[in-house]
Design a protein around this motif. Structure first.
Motif, PDB file in Angstrom:
ATOM      1  N   ARG B 175     118.300  35.153  38.368  1.00  0.00           N
ATOM      2  CA  ARG B 175     119.071  34.815  37.349  1.00  0.00           C
ATOM      3  C   ARG B 175     118.632  35.290  35.825  1.00  0.00           C
ATOM      4  NH1 ARG B 175     122.702  29.732  39.534  1.00  0.00           N
ATOM      5  NH2 ARG B 175     122.901  30.502  41.480  1.00  0.00           N
ATOM      6  N   LEU B 176     117.278  34.720  35.808  1.00  0.00           N
ATOM      7  CA  LEU B 176     116.866  35.028  34.422  1.00  0.00           C
ATOM      8  C   LEU B 176     116.962  36.430  34.332  1.00  0.00           C
ATOM      9  CD1 LEU B 176     115.308  33.894  32.018  1.00  0.00           C
ATOM     10  CD2 LEU B 176     113.259  33.895  33.364  1.00  0.00           C
ATOM     11  N   ALA B 177     116.329  37.314  35.157  1.00  0.00           N
ATOM     12  CA  ALA B 177     116.359  38.816  34.976  1.00  0.00           C
ATOM     13  C   ALA B 177     117.895  39.205  34.690  1.00  0.00           C
ATOM     14  CB  ALA B 177     115.670  39.532  36.178  1.00  0.00           C
ATOM     15  N   ALA B 178     118.701  38.925  35.233  1.00  0.00           N
ATOM     16  CA  ALA B 178     120.244  39.125  35.150  1.00  0.00           C
ATOM     17  C   ALA B 178     120.409  38.845  33.630  1.00  0.00           C
ATOM     18  CB  ALA B 178     121.064  38.701  35.934  1.00  0.00           C
ATOM     19  N   LEU B 179     120.220  37.448  33.213  1.00  0.00           N
ATOM     20  CA  LEU B 179     120.604  37.291  31.650  1.00  0.00           C
ATOM     21  C   LEU B 179     119.773  37.991  30.526  1.00  0.00           C
ATOM     22  CD1 LEU B 179     120.653  33.231  32.178  1.00  0.00           C
ATOM     23  CD2 LEU B 179     122.510  34.974  32.109  1.00  0.00           C
ATOM     24  N   GLY B 180     118.705  38.318  31.362  1.00  0.00           N
ATOM     25  CA  GLY B 180     117.826  39.330  30.119  1.00  0.00           C
ATOM     26  C   GLY B 180     118.654  40.554  30.105  1.00  0.00           C
ATOM     27  N   SER B 181     119.258  41.201  30.916  1.00  0.00           N
ATOM     28  CA  SER B 181     119.980  42.393  30.759  1.00  0.00           C
ATOM     29  C   SER B 181     121.121  42.159  29.913  1.00  0.00           C
ATOM     30  CB  SER B 181     120.170  43.020  31.949  1.00  0.00           C
ATOM     31  OG  SER B 181     120.851  42.317  32.939  1.00  0.00           O
ATOM     32  N   VAL B 182     121.662  41.012  30.268  1.00  0.00           N
ATOM     33  CA  VAL B 182     122.894  40.723  29.445  1.00  0.00           C
ATOM     34  C   VAL B 182     122.610  40.645  27.989  1.00  0.00           C
ATOM     35  CG1 VAL B 182     124.483  38.830  28.812  1.00  0.00           C
ATOM     36  CG2 VAL B 182     124.051  39.223  31.258  1.00  0.00           C
ATOM     37  N   GLU B 183     121.367  39.967  27.746  1.00  0.00           N
ATOM     38  CA  GLU B 183     120.776  39.956  26.283  1.00  0.00           C
ATOM     39  C   GLU B 183     120.888  41.364  25.590  1.00  0.00           C
ATOM     40  OE1 GLU B 183     119.951  37.672  23.977  1.00  0.00           O
ATOM     41  OE2 GLU B 183     118.776  38.893  22.850  1.00  0.00           O
ATOM     42  N   GLN B 184     120.417  42.432  26.377  1.00  0.00           N
ATOM     43  CA  GLN B 184     120.356  43.593  26.060  1.00  0.00           C
ATOM     44  C   GLN B 184     121.481  44.224  25.753  1.00  0.00           C
ATOM     45  OE1 GLN B 184     117.633  45.882  28.445  1.00  0.00           O
ATOM     46  NE2 GLN B 184     115.896  44.698  27.515  1.00  0.00           N
ATOM     47  N   GLU B 185     122.519  44.005  26.579  1.00  0.00           N
ATOM     48  CA  GLU B 185     123.883  44.673  26.371  1.00  0.00           C
ATOM     49  C   GLU B 185     124.802  43.996  25.492  1.00  0.00           C
ATOM     50  OE1 GLU B 185     126.741  44.892  29.990  1.00  0.00           O
ATOM     51  OE2 GLU B 185     124.819  45.592  30.759  1.00  0.00           O
ATOM     52  N   LEU B 198     117.996  21.068  36.295  1.00  0.00           N
ATOM     53  CA  LEU B 198     118.037  21.896  37.465  1.00  0.00           C
ATOM     54  C   LEU B 198     119.141  22.848  37.189  1.00  0.00           C
ATOM     55  CD1 LEU B 198     117.302  20.317  40.753  1.00  0.00           C
ATOM     56  CD2 LEU B 198     115.608  21.859  39.441  1.00  0.00           C
ATOM     57  N   GLY B 199     120.184  22.658  36.245  1.00  0.00           N
ATOM     58  CA  GLY B 199     121.068  23.727  35.993  1.00  0.00           C
ATOM     59  C   GLY B 199     120.711  24.420  34.830  1.00  0.00           C
ATOM     60  N   GLY B 200     121.685  24.422  33.796  1.00  0.00           N
ATOM     61  CA  GLY B 200     121.415  25.023  32.473  1.00  0.00           C
ATOM     62  C   GLY B 200     120.178  24.789  31.861  1.00  0.00           C
ATOM     63  N   GLY B 201     119.798  23.385  31.979  1.00  0.00           N
ATOM     64  CA  GLY B 201     118.673  22.915  31.261  1.00  0.00           C
ATOM     65  C   GLY B 201     117.388  23.781  31.886  1.00  0.00           C
ATOM     66  N   GLU B 202     117.210  24.016  32.956  1.00  0.00           N
ATOM     67  CA  GLU B 202     116.272  24.778  33.540  1.00  0.00           C
ATOM     68  C   GLU B 202     116.530  26.167  33.015  1.00  0.00           C
ATOM     69  OE1 GLU B 202     114.812  24.020  37.507  1.00  0.00           O
ATOM     70  OE2 GLU B 202     114.390  26.169  37.421  1.00  0.00           O
ATOM     71  N   LEU B 203     117.354  26.858  33.425  1.00  0.00           N
ATOM     72  CA  LEU B 203     117.793  28.288  33.255  1.00  0.00           C
ATOM     73  C   LEU B 203     117.629  28.416  31.604  1.00  0.00           C
ATOM     74  CD1 LEU B 203     118.122  30.636  34.529  1.00  0.00           C
ATOM     75  CD2 LEU B 203     120.721  30.200  34.408  1.00  0.00           C
ATOM     76  N   GLY B 204     118.285  27.564  31.043  1.00  0.00           N
ATOM     77  CA  GLY B 204     118.159  27.796  29.311  1.00  0.00           C
ATOM     78  C   GLY B 204     116.905  27.967  29.077  1.00  0.00           C
TER      79      GLY B 204
END
Ligand SMILES: Cc1cc2nc3c(=O)[nH]c(=O)nc-3n(C[C@H](O)[C@H](O)[C@H](O)COP(=O)(O)OP(=O)(O)OC[C@H]3O[C@@H](n4cnc5c(N)ncnc54)[C@H](O)[C@@H]3O)c2cc1C
Lengths: 268, 429
Positions: B175-185, B198-204
């Motif tokens: 998920r983190l890798a995917a969000l990283g490419s969203v950031e670039q795009e 465990l939800g957005g708190g962790e991923l964020g």
């Protein structure tokens, strides 16, 4: 088993990052609850060579709080001296690089300061290690993987296998910490290392105040018709709107309940 | 609706209207008959339903006009189009050419937007709509399958659904890798995530560490501030909830529940968005071995997600315990069941017992006294099994089955056991 008299440990090296906590009611310094749970978790690991690590200022307040961790059965605690306003991440990264533990445990949030809970994630990012949140128990540590239980909401647990070395955060779902014994707490010592501190400049512009009570949200009923608004205001909360199965055979009733249970995904 | 506006607003005939209003006018009857009088109900310019009180209702037995506002009777004269529009009169909003992007990663527990997610989307809308001349677009990013159909109503302009096997379960690295490419795009102006364990708190926090952004965590209030770079200032909880930090709003925001009002009167496009690049395949260092079976009886009642609660209507207690075991539900009880000694005190649900937060709460033979209903206020779905169709529990319930508890519970347990066995064989096969 008292760690002080234990023979040289052959197990994995574990670093537990501990911070100075604050009692929620009296405001007095104490062991931070989550950090103490992390220490407890590390003490439960067989043969592990566990070290405590704290980065911060060493004064009367932090002394009494940190001695609380020593009282759980440690001879010493490594203390990286930093100014009060310092960003401790660089100093901790450096210390962990030299110590190279297999496993780093931290609490999820600090009880003082910003308490953003970013530290474990920043450490892991800087070290290039995996990181796991909400650790509840460590089942097994092998040569290069560990099997963990992660706490999910509602008391559920998930089993994970993680490549070593890694960072894990511990929160309220882990087992509570043992009492801190007074004698060992007094006898224990600090291995202080002075490191250059880097000030956290962003914080200078923040205004910090004791937490205000959050306003209760008003229930606003948006509806075009006055009748609906009146009905919503006057209605007993949560009344009405459900499906009622009257004159159903037990079979039909059970069928309907079963459908709802499966739709909600609570049957497993 | 345009023809309506034409007849009522643009081409007005004041004389005709006057005659229509004046029931004593000699031409009144003739005009009213031919002119097919104005509709009884129409949508005003502000989206509020307007009614002509003379055109609705009926003449009662005493010759007095009666208007039934329950909606059961009055619709006779209204045009069907007007009524359909009144049912959903949310303003539709399309943002074709957004000035910037606000990225939101909702938790979607159980595949649907939680109230926390909706509050967060409300916050995103505040940020996106601050300048009406250059509105931003709210992009929601979802992982895996979801069951939500109302993204538009919650304020989402674009929906980026990332699906795939590798996002299922606990897959923070993918998920983190995917969000990283969203950031670039997309390079969003802000990233918003729910600050939930465990939800957005962790991923964020992972994302903030990866992007090198310093997030504001525990945000619960937002206000405009001319002196900050982002134009906003936020109030965030710090020090384990014991302090409030007022600070300029950074790029990454982890917000608490009720941080803003959810969107309610606009309908956004929620247009699907394709990820342009193929998502990076990372090496997974964290492997999800699945949830482990836990004994529901061990789980604290307040935390249990599925509760089977027994009241005074239960006679066959062995059957009830069996059913709870088969269903895999935590046991709860009303006070009467506890006082009568059938259930331990720590299982009592209600004002003087435990406040449960189950997703599904089954109340068997419980009448639904206020003290009990208070305890189940936070439950999502309530199922009642009761002999009395008029009791308060049935009114509260989302599904009520009227009948004898013993028989229904026994049948239910049987069916669940059969379903389990079937799942098992399918698993093996
Ligand atoms: C200060 C105070 C605090 C209280 N706190 C609590 C509290 O925390 N929690 C709590 O639960 N109560 C509490 N109570 C008690 C509460 O007011 C009710 O008395 C109690 O909840 C009723 O329990 P019951 O629904 O199980 O029993 P009853 O009211 O007797 O209801 C039994 C229900 O079972 C149905 N029934 C009967 N036979 C069958 C059958 N064969 N099949 C299906 N249905 C059947 C009946 O139709 C009826 O609806 C409190 C009271 C007071 C005064």
């Amino acid at each position: 088993m008292s760690p002080e008299h234990a023979p040289l440990r052959s197990g994995p090296r574990v670093a537990v990052l501990v911070s100075v906590g604050r009692h929620p009611v009296t405001g007095r310094p104490r062991r931070a609850d989550q950090d103490a749970r992390a220490v407890e978790l590390a003490l439960g690991l067989e043969q592990a060579d566990t070290r405590l690590l704290h980065a911060g200022r060493h004064d009367d307040d932090s002394d009494s709080a940190l001695r609380g961790y020593l009282g759980m059965g440690f001879d010493s605690l490594e203390l990286i001296e930093q100014n009060a306003d310092a960003d401790v991440v660089p100093a901790l990264v450096e210390a962990l690089r030299t110590q190279s533990p297999r496993l780093v445990l931290t609490g999820a949030h600090a009880e003082t300061g910003e308490g953003s809970g970013m530290l474990p994630w920043l450490l892991a990012e800087a070290l290039g290690w995996p990181v796991v949140g909400g650790l509840a128990a460590i089942e097994k540590i092998e040569r290069d993987t560990a099997t963990l239980l992660q706490a999910l909401p509602r008391g559920r647990r998930r089993r994970l296998r993680v490549r070593l070395p890694f960072v894990a955060t511990v929160d309220q779902s882990a087992a509570p910490a043992r009492q801190s014994a007074f004698g060992p707490a007094r006898r224990g010592g600090f291995e202080a290392v002075a490191k250059e501190s880097r000030a956290d400049e962003l914080q200078a512009v923040w205004q910090v105040a004791p937490a205000r009570k959050r306003p209760a949200r008003l229930k606003v009923v948006k509806s075009g018709s006055a009748r609906d608004r009146f009905k919503a205001a006057a209605a007993k909360s949560g009344g009405g709107g459900g499906k009622v199965l009257e004159d159903a055979t037990p079979d039909q009733g059970a069928e309907a309940i079963m459908a709802l249970l499966r739709e909600e995904g609570v049957l497993r | 609706m345009s023809d309506l506006d034409l007849s009522s607003a643009v081409r007005r005939d004041p004389r005709r209207e006057w005659i229509l209003r004046n029931r004593l006018h000699p031409e009144h009857a003739a005009l009213a008959a031919t002119g097919a009088a104005s509709p009884a109900e129409w949508l005003g310019p502000n989206g509020v339903t307007r009614r002509d009180p003379r055109a609705v209702g009926f003449i009662g037995p005493n010759g007095i006009r009666r208007i039934d506002r329950s909606g059961a009777q009055h619709g006779a004269g209204a045009t069907p189009g007007a009524r359909a529009a009144a049912a959903d009169n949310r303003q539709r909003i399309e943002i074709d050419d957004p000035a910037f992007v606000i990225a939101v990663v909702p938790d979607l527990p159980g595949g649907r937007l939680s109230s926390h997610d909706r509050d967060l989307l409300g916050l995103a809308r505040r940020l996106a709509d601050a300048d009406p001349t250059a509105p931003g677009a709210v992009v929601a990013i979802t992982f895996g399958e979801h069951r939500e159909s109302d993204f538009g109503g919650a304020g989402v302009d674009r929906l980026l659904s990332l699906s795939g096997e590798r996002f299922s379960g606990y897959a923070p690295e993918a998920r983190l890798a995917a969000l990283g490419s969203v950031e670039q795009e997309l390079t969003p102006r802000h990233w918003l995530l729910p600050d939930s364990t465990l939800g957005g708190g962790e991923l964020g926090r992972r994302l903030a560490a990866r992007l090198g952004e310093r997030p504001a965590t525990g945000v619960w209030q937002l206000e405009t501030a001319a002196d900050s770079d982002s134009g906003w200032r936020c109030t965030a909880r710090g020090a384990a909830g014991s302090s409030d930090i007022v600070r300029p709003l950074p790029r990454m925001v982890l917000a608490l529940a009720e941080c803003a009002e959810p969107v309610s009167d606009t309908l956004h496009a929620a247009r699907p968005l394709e990820a342009a690049h193929s998502l990076p395949e990372g090496l997974a260092r964290i492997e999800d071995l699945g949830e482990i079976a836990i004994d529901p009886a061990e789980v604290a009642l307040a935390e249990a997600e599925f509760v089977l609660s027994a009241g005074n209507g239960i006679r066959d207690w062995d059957g009830y315990h069996d059913a709870a075991r088969t269903l895999g539900a935590a046991e709860g009880a009303s006070r009467v069941a506890v006082d009568n000694g059938f259930m331990p005190r720590n299982r009592q649900v209600g004002a003087t017992g435990t406040w449960v937060s189950a997703r599904v709460y089954i109340a068997v033979g419980i009448s639904g006294a206020v003290q009990h209903l208070q305890g189940i206020e936070r439950c999502d779905k309530v199922i009642a099994i009761n002999l009395d169709p008029n009791c308060d529990m049935v009114k509260r319930a989302d599904l009520a089955v009227i009948g004898d508890a013993e028989a229904i519970l026994a049948t239910l347990a049987e069916r669940v056991a059969a379903w389990r066995a079937e799942q098992e064989t399918r698993h093996v096969a």
